[in-house]
Motif scaffolding. Structure first.
Motif, mmCIF file in Angstrom:
data_model
loop_
_atom_site.group_PDB
_atom_site.id
_atom_site.type_symbol
_atom_site.label_atom_id
_atom_site.label_comp_id
_atom_site.label_asym_id
_atom_site.label_seq_id
_atom_site.Cartn_x
_atom_site.Cartn_y
_atom_site.Cartn_z
ATOM 1 N N VAL A 1 -59.982 39.748 -31.513
ATOM 2 C CA VAL A 1 -60.073 38.701 -32.526
ATOM 3 C C VAL A 1 -61.012 37.630 -31.990
ATOM 4 O O VAL A 1 -60.800 37.095 -30.898
ATOM 5 N N ILE A 2 -62.059 37.327 -32.754
ATOM 6 C CA ILE A 2 -63.116 36.424 -32.301
ATOM 7 C C ILE A 2 -63.102 35.140 -33.120
ATOM 8 O O ILE A 2 -63.050 35.170 -34.351
ATOM 9 N N ASP A 3 -63.154 34.015 -32.422
ATOM 10 C CA ASP A 3 -63.308 32.705 -33.055
ATOM 11 C C ASP A 3 -64.802 32.435 -33.190
ATOM 12 O O ASP A 3 -65.535 32.402 -32.194
ATOM 13 N N VAL A 4 -65.278 32.262 -34.431
ATOM 14 C CA VAL A 4 -66.701 32.006 -34.658
ATOM 15 C C VAL A 4 -66.921 30.597 -35.201
ATOM 16 O O VAL A 4 -67.968 30.308 -35.789
ATOM 17 N N GLU B 1 -58.060 36.823 -28.582
ATOM 18 C CA GLU B 1 -57.042 37.746 -28.092
ATOM 19 C C GLU B 1 -57.525 39.176 -28.284
ATOM 20 O O GLU B 1 -58.467 39.440 -29.052
ATOM 21 N N VAL B 2 -56.881 40.087 -27.579
ATOM 22 C CA VAL B 2 -57.158 41.520 -27.691
ATOM 23 C C VAL B 2 -55.818 42.218 -27.865
ATOM 24 O O VAL B 2 -54.896 42.013 -27.065
ATOM 25 N N VAL B 3 -55.688 43.029 -28.917
ATOM 26 C CA VAL B 3 -54.420 43.707 -29.184
ATOM 27 C C VAL B 3 -54.651 45.207 -29.330
ATOM 28 O O VAL B 3 -55.765 45.663 -29.575
ATOM 29 N N GLY B 4 -53.574 45.949 -29.181
ATOM 30 C CA GLY B 4 -53.628 47.387 -29.359
ATOM 31 C C GLY B 4 -53.022 48.116 -28.184
ATOM 32 O O GLY B 4 -52.813 47.544 -27.111
ATOM 33 N N SER B 5 -52.737 49.399 -28.393
ATOM 34 C CA SER B 5 -52.112 50.198 -27.342
ATOM 35 C C SER B 5 -53.104 50.622 -26.274
ATOM 36 O O SER B 5 -52.711 51.002 -25.176
ATOM 37 N N GLY B 6 -54.399 50.582 -26.581
ATOM 38 C CA GLY B 6 -55.429 50.698 -25.557
ATOM 39 C C GLY B 6 -55.732 52.077 -25.038
ATOM 40 O O GLY B 6 -56.360 52.213 -23.989
ATOM 41 N N GLU B 7 -55.335 53.130 -25.753
ATOM 42 C CA GLU B 7 -55.671 54.472 -25.277
ATOM 43 C C GLU B 7 -57.177 54.592 -25.074
ATOM 44 O O GLU B 7 -57.967 54.171 -25.921
#
Length: 386
Positions: free
Chosen positions: A105-108, A116-122
């Motif tokens: 998620v990027i603040d512009v 932030e960075v989300v996800g299970s990251g496989e």
């Protein structure tokens, strides 16, 4: 005396050349090359003066200022970027992962920064992709905001799961298994609580592409309908779903499949009401509403397919590429556009390194309608100006 108006511009990532090609659509000439990181593919506008070039061979993106046509800086990520989706009304953008099932998620609102960075990251191993669905060697599909709020979809292609997150929450609010990987989500403006998801299908298991309808009621999500495209059995080894597009009446969805069919779906009844013959790699439909025309991108063929929207009949095919084929290369790019006056349709003959336009009065193309930019211009964005 009035100052001259600014030109309309097109931006295309040259995936082979480490640059973004800028074309002046008003004067019809190549204006500039912007050097980027490695492997730019999509170029997405995320603000009035800001574009992101998704450099798919770097865990970073090139941030481009529209005013200067220069890279302002490189935005470091925890994953390679697949593509970017700006928020419809807030200074936020989503960047989905190419090599890992993550979303940034990027603040512009100022200089872009990762919130932030989300996800299970496989992690995705191209040689051992567990999904091997039609959409290729990428860990996620295109990211999408649910509505005007801060919730968003993550399309995990590795595990074949659709997940809903909210900005600031590290765990998904909802998650569901899907029959094959989801490529993208289609939402109708102003219609909150309903979305359509394109499931790509799988050529090896002979699973056809499908369209899922997702709905939210009283804070609960559900898949309320699923429509598998009626691809003939003999065509399933070549079938595959890519993108769906809104028909002008907003009651129907155009859904292309790679065997060469455009399916017209009544989205309320969730049933196929018509099918048009297109070309191999049928993937996107661009509408010239005022002219009553739809124009189909056939990624793996040399021609575009033009059809009459009201009659649902093909009226012409237009040759735009040399027909050259190369492994892992598409003949036609992903990005097309029709200018606001509906005079020209713009596209790329990616395999030939050319940007092109088609006069919508003539529905034809001549040598003067090509610009040779070289490389492999594959996906980008338009900045339309009066």
């Amino acid at each position: 005396m009035n100052a001259p108006s600014e030109p309309s511009l097109a931006f295309f990532g040259d995936n082979d050349g480490g640059r973004v090609v800028v074309v002046d659509l008003t004067s019809w000439k190549q204006l500039h090359d912007i050097g980027t990181g490695s492997g730019p593919y999509p170029v997405d506008r995320v603000g009035p003066d800001l574009l992101f070039a998704s450099t798919r061979r770097d865990e970073a993106m090139s941030v481009i200022k529209l005013a200067s046509l220069t890279v302002e800086h490189t935005l470091e990520l925890r994953h390679t970027p697949r593509s970017t989706t700006p928020h419809p009304s807030r200074p936020l953008a989503l960047v989905s992962g190419g090599n890992r099932a993550l979303t940034s998620v990027i603040d512009v609102s100022g200089p872009p920064k990762v919130l932030e960075v989300v996800g299970s990251g496989e992690a995705l191993s191209p040689a051992e992709n567990p999904s091997i669905d039609f959409g290729g060697q990428l860990a996620t599909g295109h990211p999408a905001w649910l509505d005007e709020g801060t919730r968003f979809f993550q399309l995990n292609r590795i595990t074949r799961r659709l997940q809903v997150y909210d900005v600031g929450a590290s765990q998904p609010l909802w998650s569901v298994n899907v029959p094959t990987s989801i490529h993208h989500i289609l939402r109708y403006p102003g219609e909150n609580g309903r979305w359509y998801a394109v499931c790509e299908g799988n050529q090896f298991s002979r699973t056809p592409p499908s369209l899922l309808r997702l709905e939210e009621q009283a804070g609960r999500f559900a898949v309320t309908s699923q429509l598998f495209l009626p691809v003939p059995l003999q065509a399933l080894p070549n079938a595959g779903g890519h993108h769906s597009d809104r028909a002008p009446d907003d009651a129907h969805v155009y859904f292309g499949s790679a065997e060469g069919s455009l399916y017209v779906i009544n989205r309320h009844r969730m049933e196929v009401v018509d099918r048009l013959d297109a070309g191999k790699g049928c993937g996107h439909t661009r509408v010239a509403r005022g002219r009553g025309l739809g124009i189909i991108t056939n990624h793996d063929d040399s021609f575009l397919t033009v059809f009459d929207i009201a009659a649902r009949k093909v009226v012409k095919t237009i040759q735009i590429t040399s027909g050259t084929t190369k492994p892992q290369k598409k003949q036609q790019g992903h990005t097309s556009g029709v200018d606001p006056q509906e005079r020209y349709y713009y596209h790329t003959a990616s395999i030939d390194g050319r940007v092109l336009r088609i006069d919508l009065d003539r529905l034809d193309i001549s040598d003067a309608d090509y610009i040779d930019v070289g490389g492999y211009p594959i996906q980008g964005d338009f900045v339309w100006r009066d």
